[in-house]
Scaffold this active site. Structure first.
Site, PDB file in Angstrom:
ATOM      1  N   HIS A 117       0.815  -1.207   0.000  1.00  0.00           N
ATOM      2  CA  HIS A 117       0.000   0.000   0.000  1.00  0.00           C
ATOM      3  C   HIS A 117       0.851   1.261   0.000  1.00  0.00           C
ATOM      4  O   HIS A 117       0.350   2.325  -0.383  1.00  0.00           O
ATOM      5  CB  HIS A 117      -0.953  -0.012   1.191  1.00  0.00           C
ATOM      6  N   HIS A 246      -2.679 -13.195  -1.934  1.00  0.00           N
ATOM      7  CA  HIS A 246      -3.838 -13.417  -1.068  1.00  0.00           C
ATOM      8  C   HIS A 246      -3.834 -14.820  -0.479  1.00  0.00           C
ATOM      9  O   HIS A 246      -4.721 -15.145   0.322  1.00  0.00           O
ATOM     10  CB  HIS A 246      -5.138 -13.188  -1.846  1.00  0.00           C
ATOM     11  N   THR A 247      -2.875 -15.630  -0.871  1.00  0.00           N
ATOM     12  CA  THR A 247      -2.716 -16.914  -0.182  1.00  0.00           C
ATOM     13  C   THR A 247      -2.385 -16.689   1.291  1.00  0.00           C
ATOM     14  O   THR A 247      -2.570 -17.574   2.118  1.00  0.00           O
ATOM     15  CB  THR A 247      -1.613 -17.745  -0.857  1.00  0.00           C
ATOM     16  N   THR A 279      -7.355 -19.048   1.938  1.00  0.00           N
ATOM     17  CA  THR A 279      -6.829 -20.411   1.900  1.00  0.00           C
ATOM     18  C   THR A 279      -6.922 -21.042   3.286  1.00  0.00           C
ATOM     19  O   THR A 279      -7.128 -20.347   4.288  1.00  0.00           O
ATOM     20  CB  THR A 279      -5.359 -20.419   1.436  1.00  0.00           C
ATOM     21  N   ASP A 286       2.051 -20.225  -0.862  1.00  0.00           N
ATOM     22  CA  ASP A 286       2.129 -21.227  -1.917  1.00  0.00           C
ATOM     23  C   ASP A 286       1.094 -20.865  -2.980  1.00  0.00           C
ATOM     24  O   ASP A 286       0.600 -19.733  -3.010  1.00  0.00           O
ATOM     25  CB  ASP A 286       1.914 -22.637  -1.359  1.00  0.00           C
TER      26      ASP A 286
END
Length: 478
Positions: A117, A246-247, A279, A286
């Site tokens: 950000h 986002h994992t 996840t 990953d």
């Protein structure tokens, strides 16, 4: 260049225009010849002094000798002033402190978000720094922290500020990006080829305007992603690769308005419980993010509109499908995209930046155990029990393959269905306390209350009744 500066500072170095022989020179001590402001210090100009010479013939130097001494002093001053924006040794020490924080607070996701950000406000169409935004440390100011997209990042700043206080020789811009890359690597992700030396902005007035960061639920997700990331100079492959981060992490409805208050994967932590993750193992980096979006078998896993767009848009889908099948390819593309993102808009000192990668590679941190001695006999074979085949989990939403029988397709094999996004978690069922208070205040402002409904507007009701009667009269009259 240094000699020219010295010559301009010492007028005695220029030849005298008078043709007559010069008068006898007074004896000048070496201290007087070499004493002039050099590198800035807290005590004022740094002066180079030496003891007066005991030998007059050596103390009275020629004009050219004094000019040369002055030039050398200027060179020494300029070399001392050529210091990078951040100290490399302090950056390495700060990295170790960040690793310790990650081990104890499990703050990997918010550290990644902090770096993103700060740099994600970059606008390639603006040349001037810092107006163009980017990785310049501006996120430390309340003016930017209060942007809607930065909700919750104050917690990251609270974690990172003691490290900044401990190592004043590094910039916020470098520290934010160092924390982001270190969090990826410590979570099992790829080594990011980072460089450092970013210069900080100095005032809140230099913060970028709000609205440059991506939104989770735009009306047309794919177009929105391209609008935001193309403005930064990134392409479709980099958009999809970066989305794979986002994992890590969770979405909290009290911050973003998205996701469930908690799920079976987040209700007990680690870290602060709650939120909805993308996840199952949301602290492990990953390619599960791409696999889980594609399969969509678990309603406790989050899928935002911008996530689903990766498999709905034809161009994005090429990379999303690839990363779901090939984690190595994802790691390679992600590392390159992350490094590029971390440099966006940054002003480096030195201009080319510098690297911290002069120490052993990450793979050497945890060496593999030594092989067993050759003389040791192998253990006797153990008969393995054949386990029952796992029961297949039914695909409830967004199935990749149609489940209808072949007879419904005129005898042909089942055809893949188009990707269907999961039910979007708009977060309207669970509002934060602050949002509830805001809605209540607005409701009471109109004269209502939780125990007393709003009074009917009798004048409006009468007008509607008259209008309805007039309409019926016109119909009957015709």
């Amino acid at each position: 260049m240094a000699e020219r500066i010295a010559a301009s500072l010492l007028p005695a170095a220029s030849p005298s225009p008078a043709p007559s022989p010069p008068p006898p020179r007074p004896r000048v001590s070496a201290a007087a010849a070499a004493s002039f402001p050099c590198c800035s210090t807290s005590a004022g100009g740094l002066r180079l002094r030496s003891r007066p010479s005991r030998f007059p013939q050596k103390a009275a130097t020629t004009r050219s000798g004094r000019a040369g001494a002055g030039a050398r002093a200027v060179v020494r001053c300029m070399a001392a002033a050529a210091v990078a924006a951040s100290d490399a040794a302090q950056l390495k020490s700060a990295r170790e402190d960040i690793r310790e924080i990650l081990k104890t607070t499990y703050c990997h996701p918010i550290m990644v978000r902090l770096g993103w950000h700060d740099s994600g406000t970059y606008d390639k169409n603006i040349e001037e720094w810092p107006q163009r935004g980017g990785a310049d440390g501006s996120l430390r100011f309340d003016a930017e922290l209060s942007h809607g997209a930065n909700a919750g990042l104050i917690n990251a700043l609270k974690l990172i500020q003691p490290i900044k206080d401990k190592y004043p020789g590094i910039t916020y811009a470098d520290l934010f990006q160092l924390a982001s890359a270190t969090a990826i690597e410590e979570a099992g992700g790829p080594k990011i080829p980072m460089k450092y030396g970013r210069v900080d902005v100095t005032a809140a007035e230099q913060c970028p305007p709000e609205g440059r960061l991506p939104d989770a639920g735009p009306r047309v997700p794919a177009d929105h992603l391209r609008e935001v990331f193309y403005r930064m100079g990134l392409d479709d492959k980099e958009i999809v690769a970066l989305s794979g981060a986002h994992t890590l992490g969770r979405s909290r409805p009290d911050r973003s308005g998205w996701g469930k208050p908690e799920t079976k994967y987040t209700k007990d932590g680690p870290g602060e419980p709650g939120g909805q993750s993308w996840t199952v193992e949301w602290l492990k980096f990953d390619n599960s993010y791409f696999k889980d979006i594609k399969e969509q078998r678990d309603q406790d896993l989050l899928v935002l509109p911008t996530d689903a767009a990766l498999f709905e848009d034809p161009s994005f889908k090429v990379y999303a499908e690839k990363y779901a099948e090939d984690q190595e390819a994802f790691f390679k593309d992600y590392a390159e995209a992350h490094a590029k993102l971390s440099d966006l808009g940054a002003k480096f000192d030195p201009p080319e930046g510098f690297s911290l990668d002069d120490e052993p590679a990450v793979e050497e941190k945890d060496p593999e155990p030594a092989p067993a001695p050759a003389a040791a006999p192998p253990p006797p074979p153990v008969e393995e029990k054949k386990e029952a085949e796992p029961t297949p989990v039914p695909v409830t939403v967004g199935a990749a393959v149609a489940s209808s029988p072949a007879d419904d397709n005129n005898g042909a094999a089942p055809q893949p269905e188009p990707f269907v996004a999961a039910k979007y978690s708009y977060g309207k069922k669970e509002l934060s306390d602050s949002m509830k208070q805001k809605i209540r205040a607005e409701y009471e402002g109109f004269g209502g209350s939780p125990d007393k409904p709003l009074q009917s507007n009798y004048f409006l009701n009468i007008m509607l009744l008259i209008g309805g009667l007039a309409f019926l009269t016109s119909l009957l009259g015709s």
